[in-house]
Enzyme design. Structure first.
Site, PDB file in Angstrom:
ATOM      1  N   ASP A  47       0.976  -1.236   0.061  1.00 14.39           N
ATOM      2  CA  ASP A  47      -0.088  -0.064   0.015  1.00 14.39           C
ATOM      3  C   ASP A  47       0.918   1.211   0.076  1.00 14.39           C
ATOM      4  O   ASP A  47       1.019   2.092   0.790  1.00 14.39           O
ATOM      5  CB  ASP A  47      -1.006   0.004   1.277  1.00 14.39           C
ATOM      6  CG  ASP A  47      -2.155  -1.126   1.036  1.00 14.39           C
ATOM      7  OD1 ASP A  47      -2.404  -1.282   0.018  1.00 14.39           O
ATOM      8  OD2 ASP A  47      -2.470  -1.780   2.067  1.00 14.39           O
ATOM      9  N   LYS A  91       0.696  -8.183  -2.757  1.00 12.66           N
ATOM     10  CA  LYS A  91      -0.704  -7.473  -3.383  1.00 12.66           C
ATOM     11  C   LYS A  91      -0.529  -5.988  -3.618  1.00 12.66           C
ATOM     12  O   LYS A  91      -0.235  -5.051  -2.989  1.00 12.66           O
ATOM     13  CB  LYS A  91      -1.692  -7.486  -2.106  1.00 12.66           C
ATOM     14  CG  LYS A  91      -3.187  -7.134  -2.573  1.00 12.66           C
ATOM     15  CD  LYS A  91      -3.875  -7.211  -1.521  1.00 12.66           C
ATOM     16  CE  LYS A  91      -4.205  -6.252  -0.300  1.00 12.66           C
ATOM     17  NZ  LYS A  91      -4.760  -4.771  -1.017  1.00 12.66           N
ATOM     18  N   ASP A 133      -5.211  -6.457  -6.756  1.00 20.40           N
ATOM     19  CA  ASP A 133      -6.605  -6.381  -5.901  1.00 20.40           C
ATOM     20  C   ASP A 133      -7.350  -5.078  -6.226  1.00 20.40           C
ATOM     21  O   ASP A 133      -7.236  -4.163  -5.844  1.00 20.40           O
ATOM     22  CB  ASP A 133      -6.017  -6.246  -4.352  1.00 20.40           C
ATOM     23  CG  ASP A 133      -7.139  -5.918  -3.489  1.00 20.40           C
ATOM     24  OD1 ASP A 133      -8.275  -6.351  -4.072  1.00 20.40           O
ATOM     25  OD2 ASP A 133      -7.025  -5.329  -2.442  1.00 20.40           O
ATOM     26  N   LEU A 134      -8.028  -5.289  -7.667  1.00 19.53           N
ATOM     27  CA  LEU A 134      -8.772  -4.139  -8.130  1.00 19.53           C
ATOM     28  C   LEU A 134     -10.140  -4.182  -7.752  1.00 19.53           C
ATOM     29  O   LEU A 134     -10.856  -3.418  -8.190  1.00 19.53           O
ATOM     30  CB  LEU A 134      -8.482  -3.917  -9.746  1.00 19.53           C
ATOM     31  CG  LEU A 134      -6.906  -3.637  -9.988  1.00 19.53           C
ATOM     32  CD1 LEU A 134      -6.821  -3.611 -11.436  1.00 19.53           C
ATOM     33  CD2 LEU A 134      -6.390  -2.716  -9.167  1.00 19.53           C
ATOM     34  N   LYS A 135     -10.656  -5.363  -7.448  1.00 19.81           N
ATOM     35  CA  LYS A 135     -12.059  -5.574  -6.877  1.00 19.81           C
ATOM     36  C   LYS A 135     -12.978  -5.268  -8.168  1.00 19.81           C
ATOM     37  O   LYS A 135     -13.780  -4.230  -7.944  1.00 19.81           O
ATOM     38  CB  LYS A 135     -12.403  -5.023  -5.632  1.00 19.81           C
ATOM     39  CG  LYS A 135     -11.577  -5.377  -4.702  1.00 19.81           C
ATOM     40  CD  LYS A 135     -11.953  -4.609  -3.325  1.00 19.81           C
ATOM     41  CE  LYS A 135     -11.169  -5.156  -2.111  1.00 19.81           C
ATOM     42  NZ  LYS A 135      -9.720  -4.476  -1.820  1.00 19.81           N
ATOM     43  N   HIS A 166     -16.173  -4.518 -10.680  1.00 21.53           N
ATOM     44  CA  HIS A 166     -17.471  -4.558 -10.500  1.00 21.53           C
ATOM     45  C   HIS A 166     -18.191  -3.706 -11.422  1.00 21.53           C
ATOM     46  O   HIS A 166     -17.991  -2.519 -11.217  1.00 21.53           O
ATOM     47  CB  HIS A 166     -17.962  -4.011  -8.994  1.00 21.53           C
ATOM     48  CG  HIS A 166     -18.951  -3.927  -8.631  1.00 21.53           C
ATOM     49  ND1 HIS A 166     -19.423  -3.818  -7.238  1.00 21.53           N
ATOM     50  CD2 HIS A 166     -20.285  -4.604  -9.213  1.00 21.53           C
ATOM     51  CE1 HIS A 166     -20.870  -3.915  -7.083  1.00 21.53           C
ATOM     52  NE2 HIS A 166     -21.143  -4.753  -8.335  1.00 21.53           N
ATOM     53  N   ASP A 167     -18.400  -4.384 -12.651  1.00 20.99           N
ATOM     54  CA  ASP A 167     -18.979  -3.722 -13.687  1.00 20.99           C
ATOM     55  C   ASP A 167     -19.893  -4.782 -14.509  1.00 20.99           C
ATOM     56  O   ASP A 167     -20.066  -6.018 -13.959  1.00 20.99           O
ATOM     57  CB  ASP A 167     -18.036  -2.852 -14.646  1.00 20.99           C
ATOM     58  CG  ASP A 167     -18.619  -1.765 -15.266  1.00 20.99           C
ATOM     59  OD1 ASP A 167     -19.692  -1.594 -15.715  1.00 20.99           O
ATOM     60  OD2 ASP A 167     -17.810  -0.885 -15.406  1.00 20.99           O
ATOM     61  N   ILE A 168     -20.296  -4.146 -15.727  1.00 12.55           N
ATOM     62  CA  ILE A 168     -21.140  -5.251 -16.431  1.00 12.55           C
ATOM     63  C   ILE A 168     -20.218  -6.480 -16.959  1.00 12.55           C
ATOM     64  O   ILE A 168     -19.063  -6.105 -16.949  1.00 12.55           O
ATOM     65  CB  ILE A 168     -22.193  -4.745 -17.497  1.00 12.55           C
ATOM     66  CG1 ILE A 168     -20.984  -3.912 -18.486  1.00 12.55           C
ATOM     67  CG2 ILE A 168     -23.094  -3.711 -17.020  1.00 12.55           C
ATOM     68  CD1 ILE A 168     -21.640  -3.484 -19.986  1.00 12.55           C
ATOM     69  N   PRO A 169     -20.837  -7.492 -17.255  1.00 15.00           N
ATOM     70  CA  PRO A 169     -20.085  -8.605 -17.748  1.00 15.00           C
ATOM     71  C   PRO A 169     -18.863  -8.290 -18.844  1.00 15.00           C
ATOM     72  O   PRO A 169     -17.721  -8.579 -18.501  1.00 15.00           O
ATOM     73  CB  PRO A 169     -21.019  -9.582 -18.084  1.00 15.00           C
ATOM     74  CG  PRO A 169     -22.104  -9.560 -17.252  1.00 15.00           C
ATOM     75  CD  PRO A 169     -22.123  -8.061 -17.168  1.00 15.00           C
ATOM     76  N   THR A 181     -17.729  -5.699 -19.762  1.00 14.21           N
ATOM     77  CA  THR A 181     -16.396  -4.595 -19.390  1.00 14.21           C
ATOM     78  C   THR A 181     -15.581  -5.271 -18.429  1.00 14.21           C
ATOM     79  O   THR A 181     -14.219  -5.294 -18.368  1.00 14.21           O
ATOM     80  CB  THR A 181     -17.190  -3.386 -18.456  1.00 14.21           C
ATOM     81  OG1 THR A 181     -18.041  -2.894 -19.407  1.00 14.21           O
ATOM     82  CG2 THR A 181     -16.060  -2.450 -18.129  1.00 14.21           C
ATOM     83  N   THR A 213     -15.242  -6.256   4.480  1.00 15.92           N
ATOM     84  CA  THR A 213     -15.034  -6.663   6.141  1.00 15.92           C
ATOM     85  C   THR A 213     -15.485  -5.225   6.804  1.00 15.92           C
ATOM     86  O   THR A 213     -15.499  -5.005   8.052  1.00 15.92           O
ATOM     87  CB  THR A 213     -13.569  -7.025   6.287  1.00 15.92           C
ATOM     88  OG1 THR A 213     -12.707  -6.449   5.734  1.00 15.92           O
ATOM     89  CG2 THR A 213     -13.449  -8.486   6.092  1.00 15.92           C
ATOM     90  N   GLN A 230      -8.199  -1.854  11.338  1.00 14.35           N
ATOM     91  CA  GLN A 230      -8.826  -3.155  11.403  1.00 14.35           C
ATOM     92  C   GLN A 230      -9.854  -3.306  12.501  1.00 14.35           C
ATOM     93  O   GLN A 230      -9.479  -2.942  13.744  1.00 14.35           O
ATOM     94  CB  GLN A 230      -7.875  -3.997  11.133  1.00 14.35           C
ATOM     95  CG  GLN A 230      -7.081  -3.904   9.853  1.00 14.35           C
ATOM     96  CD  GLN A 230      -7.889  -4.623   8.696  1.00 14.35           C
ATOM     97  OE1 GLN A 230      -9.213  -4.703   8.669  1.00 14.35           O
ATOM     98  NE2 GLN A 230      -7.096  -4.714   7.556  1.00 14.35           N
ATOM     99  N   GLY A 280      -0.465  -6.162   5.738  1.00 20.75           N
ATOM    100  CA  GLY A 280      -0.026  -4.605   5.416  1.00 20.75           C
ATOM    101  C   GLY A 280       1.114  -4.412   6.332  1.00 20.75           C
ATOM    102  O   GLY A 280       2.272  -4.810   6.681  1.00 20.75           O
ATOM    103  N   ARG A 281       0.492  -3.046   6.909  1.00 26.20           N
ATOM    104  CA  ARG A 281       1.324  -2.539   7.967  1.00 26.20           C
ATOM    105  C   ARG A 281       2.185  -3.071   8.842  1.00 26.20           C
ATOM    106  O   ARG A 281       3.273  -2.697   8.937  1.00 26.20           O
ATOM    107  CB  ARG A 281       0.418  -1.373   8.453  1.00 26.20           C
ATOM    108  CG  ARG A 281      -0.154  -0.294   7.609  1.00 26.20           C
ATOM    109  CD  ARG A 281      -1.401   0.522   7.962  1.00 26.20           C
ATOM    110  NE  ARG A 281      -2.441  -0.386   8.055  1.00 26.20           N
ATOM    111  CZ  ARG A 281      -3.635   0.046   8.285  1.00 26.20           C
ATOM    112  NH1 ARG A 281      -3.879   1.300   8.886  1.00 26.20           N
ATOM    113  NH2 ARG A 281      -4.654  -1.034   8.225  1.00 26.20           N
TER     114      ARG A 281
END
Ligand code: C5P
Length: 238
Positions: free
Chosen positions: A12, A34, A61-63, A65-68, A70, A125, A195, A215-216
């Site tokens: 990060d 990551k 790790d871009l997660k 989330h769009d139409i199939p 794309t 989370t 967290q 991470g940290r």
């Protein structure tokens, strides 16, 4: 898989100097790096090549989330870049996930490379009971995680990102070999930061995590190599 291979470190940061330092120090101590939105936005696909050339593995790790269509076209480009693991949002739906996986496998075959592990985020989370209700879901976060885990499995993906406290639910509900990647891991007595629901590395593995994301506690440690070794040792000690 040994404990070292199960450890994913979150890069990060957003400068090449920071990446260079972390990759050099950690590449022999951990399983994967990551790359999240911050670093990818700053450096693009060059950062993937940079890490891979130095012998590191990459979880992008871009997660998505769009139409199939794309998501699928984006997955095609990212598969060519040689990432070892990447993710989409399960809330993008069954069709999107299924097409993403098919495209990734097809692209990898075309280029003679290994298809990346494709996993899905269930419920972030950072969302608790209240937030999940606020969005409009009638199921609890735990029920949603199980529901979306099963949907992800059915769509043919390799696993999910979830809380280490939910890994057991997923392991029970989904097919053998379905992987769980869990952030929210801290050594006992370590700085928790922002967290909320955490476990130790050992508890995470015992609870059903396949990979842990840290991470940290490593990247901000005074001696980052030692910090990584301590976490691996804690996983081995269970
Ligand atoms: O520094 P820390 O160990 O908290 O880093 C955890 C990493 O995992 C961060 O990159 C964070 O964005 C990511 N993550 C998370 N919780 C999620 C999904 C991703 O902490 N639900």
């Amino acid at each position: 898989m040994n404990a070292k291979e199960r450890l994913i470190v979150a890069l990060d940061v957003d400068t090449i100097e920071e990446v260079e330092y972390l990759v050099n120090e950690l590449k022999d101590e951990i399983g994967m790096f990551k790359v999240g939105l911050q670093l990818y936005t700053s450096m693009g696909n060059d950062i993937i090549a940079y890490i891979k050339q130095r012998g590191g593995k990459v979880f992008l790790d871009l997660k998505l989330h769009d139409i199939p269509n794309t998501v699928s076209e984006t997955v095609r480009v990212l598969t060519k870049s040689g990432v070892d693991m990447m993710n989409v949002h399960s809330q993008g739906g069954y069709e999107m996930m299924k097409l993403a996986k098919e495209t990734s496998v097809k692209t990898a075959n075309e280029f003679g490379i290994k298809a990346p592990m494709l996993i899905a985020v269930t419920i972030l989370t950072s969302l608790g009971d209240n937030e999940v209700e606020e969005i409009g879901y009638t199921k609890s976060p735990k029920e949603m995680v199980e529901h979306l885990g099963l949907l992800t499995d059915k769509a043919g993906l390799d696993g999910v990102v979830c809380s280490p406290l939910e890994a057991g639910i997923i392991k029970k509900a989904c097919h053998d070999g379905f992987i769980t990647v869990t952030p929210g891991v801290r050594l006992a007595g370590g700085d928790v930061g922002d967290q909320k629901r955490i476990t130790t590395p050992g508890q995470a593995i015992k609870g059903g995590s396949t990979y842990i994301v840290v991470g940290r506690p490593i990247t901000k440690a005074e001696n980052i190599k030692e910090a990584a070794k301590k976490i691996v040792a804690e996983m081995e000690g269970i």
